[in-house]
Each structure stands twice: as structure tokens, then as C-alpha cells.
Design a protein around this motif. Structure first.
Motif, mmCIF file in Angstrom:
data_model
loop_
_atom_site.group_PDB
_atom_site.id
_atom_site.type_symbol
_atom_site.label_atom_id
_atom_site.label_comp_id
_atom_site.label_asym_id
_atom_site.label_seq_id
_atom_site.Cartn_x
_atom_site.Cartn_y
_atom_site.Cartn_z
ATOM 1 N N GLU A 80 83.058 13.899 48.427
ATOM 2 C CA GLU A 80 83.420 13.884 47.018
ATOM 3 C C GLU A 80 84.911 13.545 46.903
ATOM 4 O O GLU A 80 85.738 14.118 47.601
ATOM 5 N N PHE A 81 85.239 12.611 45.970
ATOM 6 C CA PHE A 81 86.619 12.095 45.878
ATOM 7 C C PHE A 81 87.204 12.187 44.467
ATOM 8 O O PHE A 81 88.076 11.400 44.110
ATOM 9 N N SER A 82 86.723 13.126 43.642
ATOM 10 C CA SER A 82 87.139 13.133 42.235
ATOM 11 C C SER A 82 88.191 14.177 41.875
ATOM 12 O O SER A 82 88.666 14.189 40.734
ATOM 13 N N VAL A 83 88.531 15.078 42.790
ATOM 14 C CA VAL A 83 89.424 16.183 42.415
ATOM 15 C C VAL A 83 90.890 15.746 42.448
ATOM 16 O O VAL A 83 91.377 15.224 43.442
ATOM 17 N N LEU A 84 91.545 15.979 41.312
ATOM 18 C CA LEU A 84 92.945 15.621 41.131
ATOM 19 C C LEU A 84 93.713 16.931 40.902
ATOM 20 O O LEU A 84 93.831 17.407 39.773
ATOM 21 N N PRO A 85 94.212 17.531 41.994
ATOM 22 C CA PRO A 85 94.796 18.880 41.890
ATOM 23 C C PRO A 85 95.928 18.955 40.861
ATOM 24 O O PRO A 85 96.773 18.065 40.782
ATOM 25 N N GLY A 86 95.895 20.024 40.057
ATOM 26 C CA GLY A 86 96.968 20.262 39.085
ATOM 27 C C GLY A 86 96.773 19.555 37.751
ATOM 28 O O GLY A 86 97.625 19.652 36.875
ATOM 29 N N TYR A 87 95.649 18.870 37.570
ATOM 30 C CA TYR A 87 95.423 18.121 36.325
ATOM 31 C C TYR A 87 94.188 18.622 35.578
ATOM 32 O O TYR A 87 93.250 19.155 36.182
ATOM 33 N N GLY A 145 80.769 25.419 53.068
ATOM 34 C CA GLY A 145 80.170 24.576 52.033
ATOM 35 C C GLY A 145 79.375 23.393 52.564
ATOM 36 O O GLY A 145 79.519 22.980 53.712
ATOM 37 N N LEU A 146 78.530 22.832 51.685
ATOM 38 C CA LEU A 146 77.647 21.710 52.053
ATOM 39 C C LEU A 146 78.347 20.362 51.966
ATOM 40 O O LEU A 146 77.953 19.407 52.608
ATOM 41 N N PHE A 147 79.358 20.292 51.096
ATOM 42 C CA PHE A 147 80.017 19.009 50.804
ATOM 43 C C PHE A 147 81.488 19.074 51.217
ATOM 44 O O PHE A 147 82.027 20.152 51.423
ATOM 45 N N ILE A 148 82.096 17.906 51.283
ATOM 46 C CA ILE A 148 83.518 17.872 51.611
ATOM 47 C C ILE A 148 84.279 17.193 50.488
ATOM 48 O O ILE A 148 83.911 16.099 50.040
ATOM 49 N N GLU A 149 85.299 17.873 50.007
ATOM 50 C CA GLU A 149 86.161 17.329 48.952
ATOM 51 C C GLU A 149 87.403 16.723 49.586
ATOM 52 O O GLU A 149 88.006 17.332 50.466
ATOM 53 N N PHE A 150 87.756 15.521 49.121
ATOM 54 C CA PHE A 150 88.998 14.871 49.557
ATOM 55 C C PHE A 150 89.924 14.802 48.340
ATOM 56 O O PHE A 150 89.838 13.855 47.545
ATOM 57 N N PRO A 151 90.777 15.822 48.156
ATOM 58 C CA PRO A 151 91.603 15.840 46.938
ATOM 59 C C PRO A 151 92.627 14.705 46.926
ATOM 60 O O PRO A 151 93.157 14.314 47.969
ATOM 61 N N ILE A 152 92.867 14.181 45.736
ATOM 62 C CA ILE A 152 93.833 13.086 45.534
ATOM 63 C C ILE A 152 95.243 13.662 45.638
ATOM 64 O O ILE A 152 95.502 14.770 45.169
#
Ligand SMILES: [Zn+2]
Length: 334
Positions: free
Chosen positions: A171-178, A211-218
């Protein structure tokens, strides 16, 4: 031995998504070709998140089929060269209008900007169609990655079963702090402080070790007021000299994103220029992971050239890792 650095280069492969989409040639084909040359020169790998419903709309109009053929050709070339191709969904294509005399689309209705407003079966179909389209043009991943249009990946309970079913793990949608408070464009990552990849199961904004998924924060980057001033001057100069960004469309009139700090911005080729290059280099020195989010339609020639210098710096001083699969944290064994 040069220190290891994870440099994740991601691209939203899409036209403009507002009143005028612009042309495939200017918004996608040309700037991506210029980018491809730079990536390959430095043996850098990119991830291209493809706006599938744009392509399906090109298919509907005979006079745009040649654009579609050129795009498919470019995607196949990128894929053959080792870049990754994954789906990106902007559901407001459902409400797009074709401007026949301009051979462009108008996407002013943003009521379906986020998938979250659609019925579950429809969300499911949009994912299925997207992955099916990529498979049909020869993109065969065993596990898939996804970036949501407009970062709208919440509430994730709408997507969890689809992710499992479609074998989407990254998953590539997380934009930390926004965050974006608008109901039709909603997301909230204001509490996310983790800025390296992590596991999650039910909430992309909440790291969970098993967790099942991996997040790649922007990644985001901080600029002081002196650099901001220089940045304004450089942009003014570029504008005057005609280096205004490649694409010929207009942006969607979305609500302004709110960020925890006004001096933070995303790490991005279209935001990079000579005024910021040193800050980008320092950022790389000080962090193990740097996730870029860029849009070819917005590239200036100057921005691409500065990116080229950045990659030269990175490969000279560090051992850069470009493949996201090598950035996956080791799972905690039970
Ligand atoms: Zn997008």
C-alpha cells in the motif's frame, strides 16, 4: 563500503484530472520518456501507478485509440526494463465528460473523488477491472501494490477483503502528517509519525507488527524560510523562461490538504529545483528511506535536470536501493 539508502521512486501515471485532462502526449508520453532516460542512466527503478480509468476512457473513443496504443507501448517498455507497473484508481472518471472538439476529458464533478462513497460491489469491480486491464497488456505480478487516487484509502474496511482477494499486499497511499477534511476527498494521516515501511492489517495509518499488508509511507521534507524564498525566485524565473511544466491540462479543484507543519512538503520531482537540491541531499544523508511521489505531467525540464543531479549524488556517495521489495521490514516471528 558506501552506506545503504532506500530511495523509493513512485509516479502517478495520469493526465490532469480537472476541467481539462490535457493530451496523452504532453501529460504522459513525453515527460515519462524524459524521465525513463534519467532512471535508466542511473540504473534506478521506478514504480508507475497507472490511472486505469483514463485508459479505459481512451479506449471508448476511436480517435483516441492511437494514444492508448502509445501508452500501452510505453508501459510495456518500462515493465521490460524492470520498472514496476501497478494500478491507481481515480473514480471520478465515472463522471467525466468527453470534450469532442478538444479530444480531452473534463472531470469537474468530484462527488466520486474517493472510492469510499461508492457501493461495495462497484468498488470491487473497479479493482477487478484495473488489475484485469494490466494483466491483459502483459503485466503479470504475483503480488500487487496500490496507490489510491487522492490518497483516499480510508476507511480501509472497504478495501481489506478486496486487497486479499486481488492479492494486493503493498500500500502506497499514506502521507504522514496530512489530512483532507472534505467528505468526498477524506483522508486523515495526521497521527502517522512512522516514516519507514511497516505492517498493518485494518488501518493503514496504524502500524501492527503482525499485519497482513505493508505500508510504504510517502516522505516529507522540511524547508527553512531562506530556502522557501529562493524557491519562489527560482519558480518565478522558470515561469518567465517558459519552463512551466509539461502537461497541457488543468488540475482538479480539490480541497487544500492540511499538514501538521506549513514548512513540510512531499518529496517530489515537480517540487524539486536548484534552491532545494542541498536540502534534498541532506535529507538523504540523514535518513535511511526516502519515498518520492511525482507526477510526470507536472515536470519542468529544470526539475528533471535537478533530479538527475540528485541521483548522481546518491549513486556516488551511497549504495542506493531502488526496489521496494528490498525495503520490506523483516516480519516479527511469533
Ligand atoms: Zn493520481
Amino acid at each position: 563500503l558506501k552506506p545503504r539508502k532506500e530511495i523509493l521512486l513512485t509516479f502517478d501515471y495520469e493526465p490532469y484530472l480537472g476541467a481539462r485532462s490535457g493530451s496523452a502526449e504532453k501529460c504522459i508520453l513525453q515527460p515519462t520518456e524524459a524521465l525513463r532516460a534519467i532512471l535508466n542512466k542511473h540504473q534506478a527503478k521506478g514504480i508507475f501507478f497507472v490511472d486505469i480509468f483514463y485508459l479505459l476512457n481512451l479506449k471508448k473513443h476511436k480517435e483516441l485509440n492511437e494514444d492508448l496504443a502509445q501508452i500501452i507501448k510505453q508501459l510495456k517498455t518500462l515493465y521490460a526494463e524492470g520498472h514496476y507497473i501497478f494500478p491507481h484508481i481515480h473514480p471520478h472518471w465515472l463522471d467525466s465528460v468527453y470534450l469532442e472538439n478538444k479530444r480531452e476529458f473534463s472531470l469537474v464533478d468530484l462527488s466520486n473523488y474517493s472510492l469510499a462513497g461508492l457501493p461495495e460491489f462497484q468498488i470491487k469491480n473497479l479493482f477487478k477491472e484495473s488489475i484485469q486491464f494490466l494483466k491483459e497488456i502483459g503485466i503479470s505480478n504475483t503480488t500487487w501494490a496500490y496507490r489510491a487516487g487522492g490518497w483516499c484509502i480510508q476507511p480501509f474496511n472497504l478495501f481489506k477483503d478486496i486487497f486479499i482477494e486481488e492479492e494486493i499486499k503493498y500500500e502506497f497511499s499514506v502521507l504522514p502528517g496530512y489530512k483532507n477534511d472534505n467528505t468526498n476527498q477524506f483522508f486523515d494521516f495526521s497521527q502517522v509519525t512512522k516514516n519507514t515501511p511497516y505492517y498493518f492489517s485494518d488501518y493503514p495509518e496504524k502500524p501492527e507488527e503482525t499485519g497482513l499488508f505493508i505500508e510504504f509511507p510517502i516522505s516529507t521534507i522540511y524547508f527553512n524560510s531562506t530556502i522557501r524564498l529562493k524557491d519562489r525566485l527560482v519558480r518565478k524565473y522558470l515561469w518567465k523562461t517558459g519552463d512551466k511544466g509539461w502537461g497541457d491540462g488543468t488540475s482538479a479543484q480539490t480541497s487544500l490538504l492540511k499538514s501538521n507543519s506549513p514548512n513540510l512538503e512531499m518529496v517530489s520531482i515537480e517540487l524539486l529545483n536548484i534552491a532545494k537540491l542541498n536540502t534534498y541531499k541532506k535529507h538523504l544523508k540523514n535518513s535511511a528511506y526516502m519515498h518520492w511521489i511525482s507526477h510526470p505531467k507536472m515536470f519542468t525540464k529544470h526539475g528533471l535536470k535537478t533530479f538527475d543531479s540528485f541521483l548522481h549524488f546518491a549513486t556516488t556517495h551511497f549504495n542506493p536501493i531502488f526496489d521496494f521489495r528490498e525495503m520490506i521490514p523483516k516480519p516479527i516471528s511469533k
